[in-house]
Design a protein around this motif. Structure first.
Motif, mmCIF file in Angstrom:
data_model
loop_
_atom_site.group_PDB
_atom_site.id
_atom_site.type_symbol
_atom_site.label_atom_id
_atom_site.label_comp_id
_atom_site.label_asym_id
_atom_site.label_seq_id
_atom_site.Cartn_x
_atom_site.Cartn_y
_atom_site.Cartn_z
ATOM 1 N N ASP A 39 -31.167 -28.314 -16.301
ATOM 2 C CA ASP A 39 -30.564 -27.036 -16.663
ATOM 3 C C ASP A 39 -29.656 -27.119 -17.881
ATOM 4 O O ASP A 39 -29.117 -26.102 -18.329
ATOM 5 C CB ASP A 39 -29.759 -26.494 -15.473
ATOM 6 N N SER A 40 -29.475 -28.315 -18.443
ATOM 7 C CA SER A 40 -28.616 -28.434 -19.611
ATOM 8 C C SER A 40 -29.316 -27.864 -20.843
ATOM 9 O O SER A 40 -30.534 -27.699 -20.883
ATOM 10 C CB SER A 40 -28.243 -29.898 -19.854
ATOM 11 N N GLU A 41 -28.521 -27.576 -21.838
ATOM 12 C CA GLU A 41 -29.032 -26.911 -23.034
ATOM 13 C C GLU A 41 -29.866 -27.865 -23.880
ATOM 14 O O GLU A 41 -29.470 -28.997 -24.147
ATOM 15 C CB GLU A 41 -27.838 -26.397 -23.849
ATOM 16 N N THR A 42 -31.043 -27.415 -24.289
ATOM 17 C CA THR A 42 -31.908 -28.182 -25.170
ATOM 18 C C THR A 42 -32.405 -27.272 -26.285
ATOM 19 O O THR A 42 -32.920 -26.184 -26.020
ATOM 20 C CB THR A 42 -33.112 -28.771 -24.422
ATOM 21 N N LEU A 43 -32.257 -27.727 -27.519
ATOM 22 C CA LEU A 43 -32.732 -26.986 -28.675
ATOM 23 C C LEU A 43 -33.929 -27.723 -29.267
ATOM 24 O O LEU A 43 -33.885 -28.948 -29.437
ATOM 25 C CB LEU A 43 -31.649 -26.864 -29.748
ATOM 26 N N VAL A 44 -35.014 -26.999 -29.544
ATOM 27 C CA VAL A 44 -36.117 -27.580 -30.302
ATOM 28 C C VAL A 44 -35.725 -27.490 -31.782
ATOM 29 O O VAL A 44 -35.519 -26.399 -32.316
ATOM 30 C CB VAL A 44 -37.443 -26.855 -30.038
ATOM 31 N N LEU A 45 -35.614 -28.645 -32.438
ATOM 32 C CA LEU A 45 -34.975 -28.709 -33.751
ATOM 33 C C LEU A 45 -35.940 -28.649 -34.922
ATOM 34 O O LEU A 45 -35.572 -28.206 -36.010
ATOM 35 C CB LEU A 45 -34.142 -29.993 -33.854
ATOM 36 N N ALA A 86 -33.987 -22.171 -29.893
ATOM 37 C CA ALA A 86 -32.845 -22.735 -29.177
ATOM 38 C C ALA A 86 -32.940 -22.588 -27.668
ATOM 39 O O ALA A 86 -32.001 -22.953 -26.962
ATOM 40 C CB ALA A 86 -31.551 -22.078 -29.684
ATOM 41 N N GLN A 87 -34.049 -22.072 -27.170
ATOM 42 C CA GLN A 87 -34.262 -21.958 -25.723
ATOM 43 C C GLN A 87 -35.346 -22.930 -25.269
ATOM 44 O O GLN A 87 -36.209 -22.594 -24.469
ATOM 45 C CB GLN A 87 -34.609 -20.522 -25.350
ATOM 46 N N LYS A 88 -35.300 -24.157 -25.840
ATOM 47 C CA LYS A 88 -36.227 -25.264 -25.542
ATOM 48 C C LYS A 88 -37.687 -24.844 -25.545
ATOM 49 O O LYS A 88 -38.520 -25.330 -24.773
ATOM 50 C CB LYS A 88 -35.859 -25.937 -24.206
ATOM 51 N N THR A 89 -38.034 -23.932 -26.498
ATOM 52 C CA THR A 89 -39.360 -23.325 -26.514
ATOM 53 C C THR A 89 -40.009 -23.428 -27.891
ATOM 54 O O THR A 89 -39.340 -23.283 -28.914
ATOM 55 C CB THR A 89 -39.274 -21.844 -26.092
ATOM 56 N N VAL A 142 -46.250 -31.554 -33.700
ATOM 57 C CA VAL A 142 -45.209 -32.458 -33.227
ATOM 58 C C VAL A 142 -43.866 -31.761 -33.391
ATOM 59 O O VAL A 142 -43.653 -31.027 -34.359
ATOM 60 C CB VAL A 142 -45.244 -33.807 -33.988
ATOM 61 N N CYS A 143 -42.971 -31.953 -32.412
ATOM 62 C CA CYS A 143 -41.657 -31.337 -32.502
ATOM 63 C C CYS A 143 -40.604 -32.304 -31.984
ATOM 64 O O CYS A 143 -40.899 -33.275 -31.288
ATOM 65 C CB CYS A 143 -41.603 -30.009 -31.753
ATOM 66 N N SER A 144 -39.356 -32.042 -32.345
ATOM 67 C CA SER A 144 -38.238 -32.881 -31.918
ATOM 68 C C SER A 144 -37.175 -32.001 -31.289
ATOM 69 O O SER A 144 -37.104 -30.800 -31.556
ATOM 70 C CB SER A 144 -37.657 -33.642 -33.116
ATOM 71 N N ASP A 145 -36.312 -32.615 -30.446
ATOM 72 C CA ASP A 145 -35.317 -31.793 -29.760
ATOM 73 C C ASP A 145 -33.924 -32.419 -29.805
ATOM 74 O O ASP A 145 -33.731 -33.535 -30.291
ATOM 75 C CB ASP A 145 -35.755 -31.475 -28.327
ATOM 76 N N SER A 146 -32.973 -31.669 -29.299
ATOM 77 C CA SER A 146 -31.561 -32.069 -29.375
ATOM 78 C C SER A 146 -31.212 -33.191 -28.411
ATOM 79 O O SER A 146 -30.107 -33.738 -28.466
ATOM 80 C CB SER A 146 -30.664 -30.859 -29.107
ATOM 81 N N LYS A 147 -32.132 -33.554 -27.511
ATOM 82 C CA LYS A 147 -31.919 -34.697 -26.615
ATOM 83 C C LYS A 147 -32.459 -35.996 -27.218
ATOM 84 O O LYS A 147 -32.408 -37.042 -26.567
ATOM 85 C CB LYS A 147 -32.604 -34.436 -25.272
#
Length: 360
Positions: free
Chosen positions: A135-141, A107-110, A158-163
């Protein structure tokens, strides 16, 4: 008085062997696929820190990885590894440099990469990659490895995120090197997964109900866009033994099978008792799907051919949101019996169960 129509069917060939109460909410389980550690699995946790004020600042999301070993007689906790909150985790299908490698989305875009130390049977952090963002919140889902069919000493991820974005990496020299990013979905991209028979091809599903097919060789735009799902697309898994076959799950409670050459319509579908979160093909016959259906339990769905899906067993030990489910790669009694691990949110319950597959 209870309504008989609401009674849940008993398990046919699923027997609970072990249960464990996690300290934090449990949302993912993944078995190590490699000998001699096929008795080892990880359970990931996700906890949202309670806010003490009314500010709009993002609340802290924290968690941990629990590393277990299991036998028919014992479930043993080997390691507790504090982390940021984890959304997904996957083992690379083949060892890399002799090590079992675990990819973790948090959950720390990592994205973090861990290696299982064969001597200590502990996870060690190798490297991590934080997505460049504002600086907005991004989660790697979610994440997936390219190695479901073909081994690689430099596997891709491959990964996907909350954006709504999709990102692709190569793991080389113990580092993650980004290979590209794709704009995929208007809302959360819940899932991204490779087509294991041709890793240039990968898929994504989002909260916008869209199911996308990408081909790295064709550029950044999707080569196919499907809107057949009636709610968010949450799970995608390629069948490593049946070419062209792909399974998807959705908040619309439907499991769908697809022939990736003809994505206009699915080849078959079945309604499940709850919204889908995870689908996993079994590693033995490659015809059973293990389905985590959130508030609708965990189910085994049989697919003898692309035109027929059937729920053959159901598991209702979890009393809250069933997010995690996976098959052990170690068969019992020559594939007639298998182990699964399942976990659920809020009731913090991890279960290891024995499953009979010979008559299903």
């Amino acid at each position: 008085m209870s309504d008989d129509s609401d009674e849940k069917p008993p398990c046919k060939q699923i027997t609970t062997l072990h249960t464990y109460k996690t300290d934090f909410n449990a949302d993912s389980v993944e078995w190590c696929p490699h000998e001699p550690h096929q008795n080892v699995f990880v359970c990931a946790n996700y906890q949202l820190k309670e806010s003490k004020d009314d500010t709009n600042a993002p609340r802290e999301r924290f968690g941990c990885i629990l590393l277990f070993s299991v036998s028919l007689e014992e479930l043993r906790l080997l390691q507790t590894l504090p982390t940021a909150a984890i959304l997904d985790q996957k083992w690379c299908h083949n060892p890399v440099n002799g090590c079992s490698i675990l990819g973790v989305a948090n959950a720390q875009k990592t994205i973090e990469i861990y290696a299982l130390n064969a001597n200590t049977v502990q996870l060690d952090l190798i490297t991590s990659y934080q997505l460049e963002d504002d600086d907005s919140e991004t989660l790697v889902l979610s994440l997936d490895w390219s190695t479901g069919k073909y081994e690689s000493s430099e596997p891709e991820l491959v990964c996907s995120d909350s954006k709504g974005k999709i990102h692709r990496f190569k793991f080389t020299n113990n580092e993650l090197v980004r290979d590209g990013s794709w704009n995929g979905h208007d809302f959360e991209a819940w899932i991204a997964a490779f087509y294991y028979w041709e890793p240039n091809i990968f898929f994504s599903g989002g909260d916008d109900c869209v199911f996308l097919k990408f081909d790295k060789r064709a550029g950044l735009e999707p080569v196919s866009r499907n809107r057949n799902h009636e709610a968010g697309v949450t799970s995608i898994h390629s069948n490593s033994k049946r070419e062209y076959v792909l399974a998807t799950g959705s908040y619309d409670t439907q499991v769908r099978l697809w022939d990736i050459r003809f994505l206009k319509n699915c080849t078959s579908c079945i309604k499940t008792p709850g919204t889908l979160w995870r689908l996993k093909w079994d590693p033995f016959y490659h015809k059973h799907l293990l389905a985590a259906c959130m508030l609708g339990g965990v189910h085994i769905i049989k697919s003898n051919n692309p035109e027929c899906l059937e729920i053959v067993d159901s598991y209702y030990k979890h009393e809250n949101i069933s997010y995690g489910a996976d098959w052990s790669f170690s068969p019992i009694n020559s594939k007639e019996q298998a182990l699964i691990a399942t976990c659920s949110f809020y009731d913090n319950l991890l279960c290891v169960s024995q499953v009979g597959l010979n008559n299903q």
